[in-house]
Design a protein around this motif. Structure first.
Motif, PDB file in Angstrom:
ATOM      1  N   UNK A 111       0.804  -1.220   0.000  1.00  0.00           N
ATOM      2  CA  UNK A 111       0.000   0.000   0.000  1.00  0.00           C
ATOM      3  C   UNK A 111       0.842   1.278   0.000  1.00  0.00           C
ATOM      4  N   UNK A 112       2.132   1.183   0.211  1.00  0.00           N
ATOM      5  CA  UNK A 112       2.966   2.370   0.411  1.00  0.00           C
ATOM      6  C   UNK A 112       3.443   2.969  -0.907  1.00  0.00           C
ATOM      7  N   UNK A 113       3.804   4.254  -0.857  1.00  0.00           N
ATOM      8  CA  UNK A 113       4.398   4.920  -2.009  1.00  0.00           C
ATOM      9  C   UNK A 113       5.703   4.255  -2.431  1.00  0.00           C
ATOM     10  N   UNK A 114       6.565   3.970  -1.466  1.00  0.00           N
ATOM     11  CA  UNK A 114       7.894   3.464  -1.789  1.00  0.00           C
ATOM     12  C   UNK A 114       7.874   2.068  -2.400  1.00  0.00           C
ATOM     13  N   UNK A 115       6.772   1.373  -2.259  1.00  0.00           N
ATOM     14  CA  UNK A 115       6.676   0.068  -2.927  1.00  0.00           C
ATOM     15  C   UNK A 115       6.539   0.228  -4.431  1.00  0.00           C
ATOM     16  N   UNK A 116       6.028   1.391  -4.874  1.00  0.00           N
ATOM     17  CA  UNK A 116       5.725   1.596  -6.272  1.00  0.00           C
ATOM     18  C   UNK A 116       4.406   0.999  -6.701  1.00  0.00           C
ATOM     19  N   UNK A 117       3.643   0.439  -5.769  1.00  0.00           N
ATOM     20  CA  UNK A 117       2.389  -0.242  -6.086  1.00  0.00           C
ATOM     21  C   UNK A 117       1.194   0.571  -5.604  1.00  0.00           C
ATOM     22  N   UNK A 118       1.138   0.847  -4.320  1.00  0.00           N
ATOM     23  CA  UNK A 118       0.091   1.683  -3.724  1.00  0.00           C
ATOM     24  C   UNK A 118      -1.305   1.157  -4.032  1.00  0.00           C
ATOM     25  N   UNK A 119      -1.519  -0.118  -3.789  1.00  0.00           N
ATOM     26  CA  UNK A 119      -2.841  -0.704  -3.996  1.00  0.00           C
ATOM     27  C   UNK A 119      -3.349  -1.320  -2.714  1.00  0.00           C
ATOM     28  N   UNK A 120      -4.644  -1.178  -2.476  1.00  0.00           N
ATOM     29  CA  UNK A 120      -5.273  -1.838  -1.350  1.00  0.00           C
ATOM     30  C   UNK A 120      -5.380  -3.327  -1.630  1.00  0.00           C
ATOM     31  N   UNK A 121      -5.242  -4.111  -0.571  1.00  0.00           N
ATOM     32  CA  UNK A 121      -5.358  -5.567  -0.673  1.00  0.00           C
ATOM     33  C   UNK A 121      -6.449  -5.993   0.300  1.00  0.00           C
ATOM     34  N   UNK A 122      -7.535  -6.536  -0.227  1.00  0.00           N
ATOM     35  CA  UNK A 122      -8.652  -6.949   0.618  1.00  0.00           C
ATOM     36  C   UNK A 122      -8.440  -8.378   1.111  1.00  0.00           C
ATOM     37  N   UNK A 123      -9.200  -8.794   2.129  1.00  0.00           N
ATOM     38  CA  UNK A 123      -8.971 -10.124   2.718  1.00  0.00           C
ATOM     39  C   UNK A 123      -9.228 -11.295   1.780  1.00  0.00           C
ATOM     40  N   UNK A 124      -9.875 -11.065   0.627  1.00  0.00           N
ATOM     41  CA  UNK A 124     -10.074 -12.165  -0.313  1.00  0.00           C
ATOM     42  C   UNK A 124      -8.986 -12.211  -1.383  1.00  0.00           C
ATOM     43  N   UNK A 125      -7.914 -11.455  -1.160  1.00  0.00           N
ATOM     44  CA  UNK A 125      -6.813 -11.390  -2.123  1.00  0.00           C
ATOM     45  C   UNK A 125      -5.526 -11.937  -1.515  1.00  0.00           C
ATOM     46  N   UNK A 126      -4.632 -12.359  -2.371  1.00  0.00           N
ATOM     47  CA  UNK A 126      -3.285 -12.779  -1.989  1.00  0.00           C
ATOM     48  C   UNK A 126      -2.271 -11.991  -2.812  1.00  0.00           C
ATOM     49  N   UNK A 127      -1.217 -11.548  -2.155  1.00  0.00           N
ATOM     50  CA  UNK A 127      -0.119 -10.883  -2.839  1.00  0.00           C
ATOM     51  C   UNK A 127       0.958 -11.924  -3.143  1.00  0.00           C
ATOM     52  N   UNK A 128       1.396 -11.963  -4.379  1.00  0.00           N
ATOM     53  CA  UNK A 128       2.462 -12.869  -4.802  1.00  0.00           C
ATOM     54  C   UNK A 128       3.721 -12.061  -5.106  1.00  0.00           C
ATOM     55  N   UNK A 129       4.849 -12.577  -4.630  1.00  0.00           N
ATOM     56  CA  UNK A 129       6.150 -11.988  -4.910  1.00  0.00           C
ATOM     57  C   UNK A 129       7.018 -13.035  -5.621  1.00  0.00           C
ATOM     58  N   UNK A 130       7.869 -12.555  -6.506  1.00  0.00           N
ATOM     59  CA  UNK A 130       8.808 -13.468  -7.174  1.00  0.00           C
ATOM     60  C   UNK A 130      10.100 -12.731  -7.496  1.00  0.00           C
ATOM     61  N   UNK A 131      11.220 -13.432  -7.297  1.00  0.00           N
ATOM     62  CA  UNK A 131      12.512 -12.937  -7.759  1.00  0.00           C
ATOM     63  C   UNK A 131      13.441 -14.125  -7.949  1.00  0.00           C
ATOM     64  N   UNK A 132      14.538 -13.891  -8.626  1.00  0.00           N
ATOM     65  CA  UNK A 132      15.574 -14.918  -8.760  1.00  0.00           C
ATOM     66  C   UNK A 132      16.844 -14.396  -8.106  1.00  0.00           C
ATOM     67  N   UNK A 133      17.695 -15.319  -7.749  1.00  0.00           N
ATOM     68  CA  UNK A 133      18.988 -14.943  -7.163  1.00  0.00           C
ATOM     69  C   UNK A 133      19.990 -16.054  -7.443  1.00  0.00           C
ATOM     70  N   UNK A 134      21.237 -15.714  -7.338  1.00  0.00           N
ATOM     71  CA  UNK A 134      22.307 -16.698  -7.444  1.00  0.00           C
ATOM     72  C   UNK A 134      23.039 -16.768  -6.123  1.00  0.00           C
TER      73      UNK A 134
END
Length: 758
Positions: A111-134
Motif C-alpha cells: 500500500x505504500x508509495x515506496x513500494x511503487x504499487x500503492x494498492x489496497x489488498x482486501x482479505x479475499x486477495x493474496x499478494x504474490x512476490x517473485x525474484x531470482x537470485x544466485x
C-alpha cells in the motif's frame, strides 16, 4: 486515543518513471501507483496523500536498506535480497500466477508509495512476490538460511517450485533452511505469497484498517522488513539469550544451536573497549556465566555496551552485544514507590512512538530515517519512548540500545475474540519477547492497550513476569486495569493526571498531551486533521506544552513515576506530533529541551491548604436549584442547602473521584475553611471541572474556567485572589454549568513549594 473523523481516498494510476528505468533514484514515487495487467475491480484505490520524507530520494533499486538487519547476532557473510521483485495481486482462490503485474520495491508494504504499487489488498486477495537470485561463493558443506525480518501476515514460501515453509504473524522475524531445494548452480527462483485479513481478522495488527479514519491508519500488507540470505555451517548457532545481573556483576549467556551433539563445546568472550574482560566455556544448551568486573552500567545518560563473541567448537561464530542494566521497583527516599534503573530512582519520560511513515507506512525509507526518530527523541530531552502497538525492525532497537533510549514495548493489538485469535496473540507475544529479549533498552512489556482485545490479563502478566524477570510488566495501558503487574497506568487527554497511589504498584501516566498543530505543506491531508486540543501557531502550542509540564512536575512530587506524551510525529490525519509526519519540522519552540529536562530535577512539593476530595471526601454545602444572587457572599445563609462529600459528578467521568452524584445541568457549592495565616507560599487552586466553572473566594470572582479538564489541574492564584484571604473563616464558592457527557467538580487550594523552599 479518540476517534474523530473520516477521510476519503482517490485513485492515481500513473506508472512511475523509476519503474521504467530502475537505476534512477526514487524521486517521484508519490505520483504513482502500479496497476498493470490486472483486471481486478477492487484494491485499486491508493492513499490520498503524496507526502514524503527527505530520505525517500535516497532509495534506489540497488540500495534498499543495505544494513545488516540483525545486530544482536551478526555473521560476516550474508546476501541482501531487498530491491525490485515481481508482484501480482490475485483472488486468494487462484493458483500462483503465470504472469505478474509489475515490479515492487521490497521491503516496502504494497500500500505504500515506496513500494511503487500503492494498492489496497482486501482479505479475499493474496499478494504474490517473485525474484531470482544466485548463490554467492561458499563452502560446499554450508546450509543456506532464508530470513524475513517481518511479513504481514500469513506467509508461504517456495524455492525452485518446492514449498519450504509458512509463517503466521506480522511482526516477528522468521527463517527457513532452503538448502535441500537449491539447484547445484545458477539461478534460483524464490516465490512468496502473503494473505492478510487486516481488520477483518482476529490476529494482532495494530492500527491498520481497510478504511482508514480517525486513529486508524492505512493497512500494511506483505513484506515490510529486510529479506536476506545467510550461509552457515551444518552445525550452527540459532539463538542467544543474554541475561545481565547488575547486583551479581555477571552476565549469563544461553546458546541454542542446530545439528550439534548435546555436549558440543561453546566459548564466549566479553570485550570492553576492544579488550577482553571475561571468558567462559560450556556445552551447547548449558548457561555460560561470565563475571564482569567493575561493570560499566548502561543508562540513558551513558549507554555503554559490551561486545560479546560466541563460538561453537564446530566452527560457527557470531558477534553480539549487551548492556549491564537493571530495571526494578523500589521505595525512594521520598517514601513513594518508583521506577528504578540500576538501583537508583529515575523518572521515565518520553513520547508515544507509533513508527509510521508517509512514504513507507510501517517501513522507514532508510536506516537513517529510522535513526532520526531516536536521535530527535534523545535531543529533545526524553529518556524513553513507548513503542505503540507496533514492533520495529531490530535495527531500531539497536539504535535505542547504543544511544540510550529506554523502551516500553507494546504488543500490537488485535480483536482477539475467537479462540484461534487468542492463541495467535499468545504465540506472537512470545515471539516478540524472544526477538527483543537481548535489547537493554527494552525495560517494560505492555501486553494490552486501552482494553482493545484484552483477555486473560492475569495469566499473561504471570507468564511475562516468569518468562522475563529482567523487565517490568504494564498489564494494560489505560482504561482496563486489572490490578496486576508492576504499574498502574492511566491515560489523560490533555492531562496530565495520576492514578491513586497503591502500596505495591507504581503510578504511571501512559498517555497524555496530544496537542495538535497542522503545518501546511507537511500534512497527509489538507483538511479534517485533528489533535486532542488544536492550536494555530507554534507559539501557542509551546505555551500549552509548557503548561502541561508545569502541571506534571507536582504530580511527580506526589508519586508519579513516568509519563508518555502523545506523540513523536504526526500520523496520517493526526497532527499531534512533536514532528511533522514527513519529519521535516519540529513543532515545539527551541527551549523545549530545557523544559523537558526539568522533569528529572527535584519536583515541587504540594502542600494542601484547603484539601480537595481526591484522596478523602470533603464536606460541602450544595444546591441544584438556582439560589439568590448573593449566594457566593461570605454572609449568605446556606443552611437550607444540602450537604455532601466531594467531588460532585457522575461515575465514569475521566479523573473523577465521586463522593456525591450530580446529574443536573447546574450546581452551586459553598465551603467554609479556616486559615491561621494568609502568608501562603505560591498558592494555587487545584481544580477539576467538567464543564464551565466560576470560582469565588470570599465573595470575589477569582476565576472563570470554560470547557472541561480530564483531571485535577493547578492554577496560580493572582494577587487579587490572594488579597481576598484573611485569618479565620473564609468561604470558597463554585458554580458549574454542564451541557453534555460526563460531569464533575472538585476544588481546593494548595501551596506549591519548589525544593529550595521546603
Amino acid at each position: 486515543m479518540g476517534n474523530t473523523s473520516d477521510r476519503g481516498l482517490y485513485v492515481i494510476a500513473e506508472i512511475p518513471h523509476w519503474m521504467k528505468f530502475p537505476n534512477r533514484r526514487i524521486a517521484l514515487l508519490g505520483l504513482a501507483t502500479m496497476i498493470v495487467g490486472c483486471d481486478m475491480q477492487q484494491g485499486e484505490t491508493v492513499p490520498e496523500s503524496q507526502l514524503q520524507t527527505r530520505w525517500a530520494s535516497e532509495v534506489t533499486a540497488e540500495r534498499v536498506h543495505p544494513e545488516y538487519p540483525r545486530p544482536q547476532m551478526v555473521r560476516a557473510a550474508w546476501t541482501n535480497l531487498n530491491g525490485l521483485w515481481d508482484y501480482a495481486i490475485r483472488d486468494s482462490a487462484a493458483p500462483q500466477p503465470a504472469e505478474f503485474d509489475g515490479h515492487i520495491m521490497v521491503p516496502f508494504p504494497v500500500e505504500s508509495q515506496l513500494s511503487g504499487v500503492m494498492r489496497w489488498v482486501t482479505p479475499d486477495m493474496t499478494v504474490w512476490y517473485r525474484r531470482t537470485f544466485e548463490l554467492p561463493n561458499a563452502p560446499d558443506d554450508q546450509r543456506w538460511l532464508l530470513h524475513f525480518g517481518a511479513v504481514d501476515w500469513l506467509t508461504r514460501v517456495s524455492v525452485n517450485g518446492e514449498r519450504v515453509g509458512e509463517h503466521r504473524g506480522g511482526y516477528d522475524p522468521f527463517e527457513f533452511d532452503i538448502t535441500d531445494v537449491l539447484r547445484p548452480g545458477g539461478e534460483q527462483e524464490l516465490v512468496v505469497s502473503v494473505w492478510d485479513p487486516t481488520d477483518r481478522g482476529d490476529q494482532p495488527r495494530g492500527k491498520q484498517v481497510l478504511d482508514p479514519h480517525g486513529i486508524w491508519y492505512t493497512a500494511v500488507t506483505g513484506i515490510w522488513q529486510t529479506v536476506w540470505l545467510e550461509a552457515v555451517p551444518d552445525a550452527h548457532i540459532t539463538a542467544l539469550k543474554i541475561v545481565p545481573d547488575v547486583d551479581a556483576g555477571t552476565v549469563t549467556v544461553r546458546v541454542s544451536a542446530a545439528n550439534t551433539a548435546a555436549d558440543v563445546g561453546v566459548q564466549a568472550a566479553v570485550s570492553a573497549d576492544d579488550r577482553v574482560v571475561a571468558r567462559a566455556e560450556s556445552a551447547s544448551g548449558e548457561p555460560l556465566t561470565l563475571g564482569i568486573p567493575n561493570a560499566h552500567l548502561w543508562s540513558p545518560n551513558d549507554p555503554y555496551l559490551y561486545q560479546l563473541s560466541v563460538r561453537l567448537a564446530t566452527g560457527d561464530s557470531v558477534q553480539s552485544y549487551f548492556g549491564m542494566r537493571k530495571i526494578s521497583i523500589a521505595r525512594a527516599a521520598d517514601g513513594h514507590r518508583r521506577l528504578f534503573l540500576n538501583n537508583e530512582p529515575l523518572f521515565q519520560f518520553g513520547p508515544l512512538d507509533q513508527g509510521w511513515w508517509p512514504d513507507g507506512l510501517y517501513t522507514a525509507a532508510t536506516d537513517a530515517a529510522l535513526l532520526n526518530d531516536v536521535e530527535v527523541t534523545k535531543r529533545l530531552g526524553f529518556n524513553m519512548a513507548r513503542k505503540h502497538v507496533k514492533v520495529e525492525p531490530a535495527r531500531w532497537y539497536y539504535h535505542c540500545d547504543r544511544l540510550g533510549l529506554m523502551v516500553w514495548q507494546d504488543m500490537p493489538s488485535g480483536n482477539n475474540e475467537s479462540e484461534e485469535g487468542k492463541e495467535e496473540f499468545r504465540v506472537e507475544l512470545q515471539n516478540m519477547v524472544d526477538a527483543l529479549y537481548n535489547s537493554p533498552s527494552v525495560v517494560m512489556w505492555v501486553p494490552f492497550n486501552e482494553g482493545w482485545g484484552q483477555h486473560d490479563t492475569e495469566r499473561y502478566v504471570d507468564w511475562l513476569q516468569e518468562y522475563d524477570p529482567t523487565r517490568l510488566v504494564n498489564n494494560a495501558s489505560g482504561w482496563s486495569d486489572r490490578g496486576v503487574g508492576d504499574v498502574s497506568d492511566i491515560h489523560r487527554y490533555p492531562g496530565p493526571g495520576m492514578a491513586q497511589l497503591e502500596p505495591r504498584r507504581v503510578a504511571v501516566l501512559g498517555e497524555f498531551g496530544g496537542l495538535g498543530l497542522p503545518l501546511e505543506g507537511h500534512l497527509w491531508v489538507d483538511r479534517d486533521n485533528w489533535g486532542y486540543r488544536a492550536f494555530a501557531t507554534r507559539e501557542a502550542l509551546g505555551e500549552a506544552y509548557s503548561d502541561l509540564l508545569y502541571q506534571l512536575r507536582p504530580l511527580i512530587g506526589e508519586g508519579l513515576a513516568a509519563a508518555v506524551y502523545t506523540q513523536t510525529s504526526d500520523v496520517e490525519i493526526e497532527v499531534n506530533g512533536l514532528l511533522t509526519y514527513d519529519r521535516a519540522l519540529e513543532k515545539l519552540p527551541a527551549d523545549v529541551v530545557t523544559q523537558n529536562k526539568s522533569v528529572y530535577s527535584n519536583p515541587p512539593i504540594v502542600r494542601e491548604v484547603v484539601p480537595t476530595s481526591r484522596r478523602s471526601g470533603q464536606l460541602w454545602r450544595f444546591t441544584t436549584d438556582e439560589p439568590a444572587a448573593d449566594w457566593h457572599s461570605p454572609n449568605y445563609d446556606d443552611a437550607a442547602w444540602e450537604q455532601g462529600l466531594g467531588g460532585f459528578g457522575t461515575d465514569g467521568t475521566p479523573g473523577a473521584v465521586v463522593g456525591t452524584i450530580w446529574e443536573t445541568d447546574r450546581i452551586w457549592l459553598r465551603r467554609v475553611f479556616e486559615l491561621e495565616t494568609v502568608e501562603l507560599v505560591n498558592p494555587h487552586l487545584r481544580i477539576h471541572h467538567d464543564e464551565d466553572a466560576e470560582v469565588y473566594l470570599n465573595g470575589e470572582l477569582i476565576g472563570s474556567f470554560p470547557g472541561y479538564t480530564a483531571d485535577y489541574l493547578l492554577v496560580p492564584l493572582d494577587e487579587t485572589a490572594i488579597g481576598t484571604l484573611h485569618p479565620g473563616e473564609n468561604v470558597l464558592a463554585v458554580h458549574v454549568r454542564q451541557t453534555g457527557g460526563g460531569q464533575y467538580i472538585d476544588i481546593g487550594i494548595v501551596e506549591l513549594l519548589e525544593p529550595e523552599t521546603k
